[in-house]
Design a protein around this motif. Structure first.
Motif, PDB file in Angstrom:
ATOM      1  N   GLN A 145      26.597  28.788  -3.311  1.00  0.00           N
ATOM      2  CA  GLN A 145      26.127  29.992  -3.345  1.00  0.00           C
ATOM      3  C   GLN A 145      24.797  30.359  -3.191  1.00  0.00           C
ATOM      4  OE1 GLN A 145      26.487  30.612  -7.685  1.00  0.00           O
ATOM      5  NE2 GLN A 145      28.843  30.593  -7.669  1.00  0.00           N
ATOM      6  N   GLY A 146      23.863  29.701  -3.012  1.00  0.00           N
ATOM      7  CA  GLY A 146      22.470  30.051  -2.777  1.00  0.00           C
ATOM      8  C   GLY A 146      22.228  30.003  -1.283  1.00  0.00           C
ATOM      9  N   LEU A 147      23.067  29.527  -0.450  1.00  0.00           N
ATOM     10  CA  LEU A 147      22.733  29.803   0.956  1.00  0.00           C
ATOM     11  C   LEU A 147      23.140  31.103   1.452  1.00  0.00           C
ATOM     12  CD1 LEU A 147      24.657  26.684   2.410  1.00  0.00           C
ATOM     13  CD2 LEU A 147      22.265  26.759   2.294  1.00  0.00           C
ATOM     14  N   TYR A 148      21.965  31.474   2.344  1.00  0.00           N
ATOM     15  CA  TYR A 148      22.172  32.971   2.899  1.00  0.00           C
ATOM     16  C   TYR A 148      21.368  33.139   4.247  1.00  0.00           C
ATOM     17  CZ  TYR A 148      17.186  33.867   1.596  1.00  0.00           C
ATOM     18  OH  TYR A 148      16.050  33.764   1.255  1.00  0.00           O
ATOM     19  N   GLU A 176      12.916  30.170   2.479  1.00  0.00           N
ATOM     20  CA  GLU A 176      13.299  30.835   3.636  1.00  0.00           C
ATOM     21  C   GLU A 176      12.336  30.587   4.969  1.00  0.00           C
ATOM     22  OE1 GLU A 176      14.443  34.862   3.085  1.00  0.00           O
ATOM     23  OE2 GLU A 176      13.412  35.487   4.780  1.00  0.00           O
ATOM     24  N   ARG A 219      25.342  36.212   2.242  1.00  0.00           N
ATOM     25  CA  ARG A 219      26.056  34.967   1.692  1.00  0.00           C
ATOM     26  C   ARG A 219      27.395  34.692   1.723  1.00  0.00           C
ATOM     27  NH1 ARG A 219      22.235  37.311  -1.742  1.00  0.00           N
ATOM     28  NH2 ARG A 219      20.404  36.175  -2.621  1.00  0.00           N
ATOM     29  N   GLU A 232      20.645  40.355   3.032  1.00  0.00           N
ATOM     30  CA  GLU A 232      20.824  38.849   2.609  1.00  0.00           C
ATOM     31  C   GLU A 232      22.321  38.605   2.735  1.00  0.00           C
ATOM     32  OE1 GLU A 232      16.385  37.977   0.614  1.00  0.00           O
ATOM     33  OE2 GLU A 232      18.552  37.672  -0.619  1.00  0.00           O
ATOM     34  N   TRP A 288      29.305  32.240   1.090  1.00  0.00           N
ATOM     35  CA  TRP A 288      30.006  31.712   0.111  1.00  0.00           C
ATOM     36  C   TRP A 288      29.468  32.157  -1.463  1.00  0.00           C
ATOM     37  CZ3 TRP A 288      27.756  28.843   4.105  1.00  0.00           C
ATOM     38  CH2 TRP A 288      28.499  28.455   5.027  1.00  0.00           C
ATOM     39  N   GLY A 289      29.061  33.577  -1.378  1.00  0.00           N
ATOM     40  CA  GLY A 289      28.540  34.040  -2.588  1.00  0.00           C
ATOM     41  C   GLY A 289      29.475  33.925  -3.872  1.00  0.00           C
ATOM     42  N   TYR A 307      28.650  38.674  -1.858  1.00  0.00           N
ATOM     43  CA  TYR A 307      28.181  38.353  -0.474  1.00  0.00           C
ATOM     44  C   TYR A 307      27.044  39.073   0.069  1.00  0.00           C
ATOM     45  CZ  TYR A 307      33.154  36.676  -1.483  1.00  0.00           C
ATOM     46  OH  TYR A 307      34.218  36.269  -1.680  1.00  0.00           O
ATOM     47  N   THR A 330      21.829  43.213  -5.747  1.00  0.00           N
ATOM     48  CA  THR A 330      22.709  42.607  -5.518  1.00  0.00           C
ATOM     49  C   THR A 330      24.179  43.632  -5.330  1.00  0.00           C
ATOM     50  OG1 THR A 330      22.189  40.618  -6.580  1.00  0.00           O
ATOM     51  CG2 THR A 330      24.595  41.083  -6.125  1.00  0.00           C
TER      52      THR A 330
END
Length: 250
Positions: free
Chosen positions: A115-118, A191, A104, A102, A106-107, A63, A59
């Motif tokens: 948050q989980g969407l990527y 995914e 994101r 990855e 809306w991280g 984002y 990480t």
């Protein structure tokens, strides 16, 4: 296969680059580069259409993340496949190493679901083989490239055997995923995406097959034509991906 150490080196460089290029809002929020960001921040186990395996996770900031993984094995979501009108028994052997970024959007959101969407973009190193086989016995017929064939006189079994393979291919990847955390450490993910592989290498060989009355095309000529059509069909240029799994973050 290329060593994973080479890919790991690339991932560490990408992690540093992604952090260094973080936008002003990230810096203002207090997310600055730290040396320990070069260490993995999590792991995940996964299973899907490209086999089973796992990935190391980094990480860089809320984002941007990186995933360095490997999928393999003979897992198959289907026991057969229809190739150019001929239905073959299917046996898969997957070998895939990948490195994905990855993103994101809306991280930093307070909404767990957002948050989980990527979006995932990266590259894979493929060495996948698909063994194809079709057998017939006395009284049965087999359609190959639109022509019918039967068992040759005196033979106990007729068959078409071969292989469709994506070997030593570097393939770009794009996908979309959802990876919400269940609690501080554990999460789940799913995914879907696709690798652009180009056409596969294909070889097919027939054994003990002869044309049915009225058919003047030999079985091997029909098999060769079908293999050529598979190797040049646009629909085999893309390898679809679907996988699910669990993750652990420390």
């Amino acid at each position: 296969m290329k060593t994973l150490s080479t890919i790991l080196a690339a991932s560490l460089f990408a992690a540093f680059s992604a952090t260094a290029m973080a936008d002003d809002s990230v810096v203002q929020d207090g997310y600055v580069f730290e040396q320990n960001q070069l260490l993995p921040t999590g792991v995940r186990a996964e299973i899907g259409t490209t086999g089973y395996g796992g990935a190391l996770l980094w990480t860089a900031n809320p984002y941007v993340g990186l995933a360095l993984g490997y999928n393999g094995g003979d897992i198959s979501w289907s026991d057969d496949v229809s190739v150019n009108g001929t239905k073959y028994d299917l046996d898969m052997d997957n070998k895939l190493a990948y490195l994905n970024a990855e993103i994101r959007p809306w991280g930093a959101s307070n909404n767990m679901w957002a948050q989980g969407l990527y979006m995932a973009a990266g590259v894979g190193y493929l060495d996948n083989q698909y063994d194809l086989q079709k057998r017939i016995g006395a009284g049965e017929t087999l359609s190959i490239d639109g022509n019918n064939y039967q068992l040759a006189a005196g033979a106990n079994e007729g068959s078409v055997r071969g292989q469709m393979s994506y070997e030593n291919d570097i393939a770009p990847y794009v996908g979309f995923g959802f990876a919400p955390k269940i609690n501080k450490n554990w999460g789940v993910f799913g995914e879907v995406g696709a690798y652009y592989t180009g056409n596969p290498d294909v070889n097919l060989t027939q054994s003990n097959l002869v044309p049915v009355n009225g058919n003047t095309v030999s079985a091997q000529d029909a098999v060769n034509k079908e293999a050529n059509e598979i190797a040049n069909d646009d629909k085999y240029e893309w390898m679809p991906v679907g996988k699910v799994g669990v993750s652990f973050h420390w």
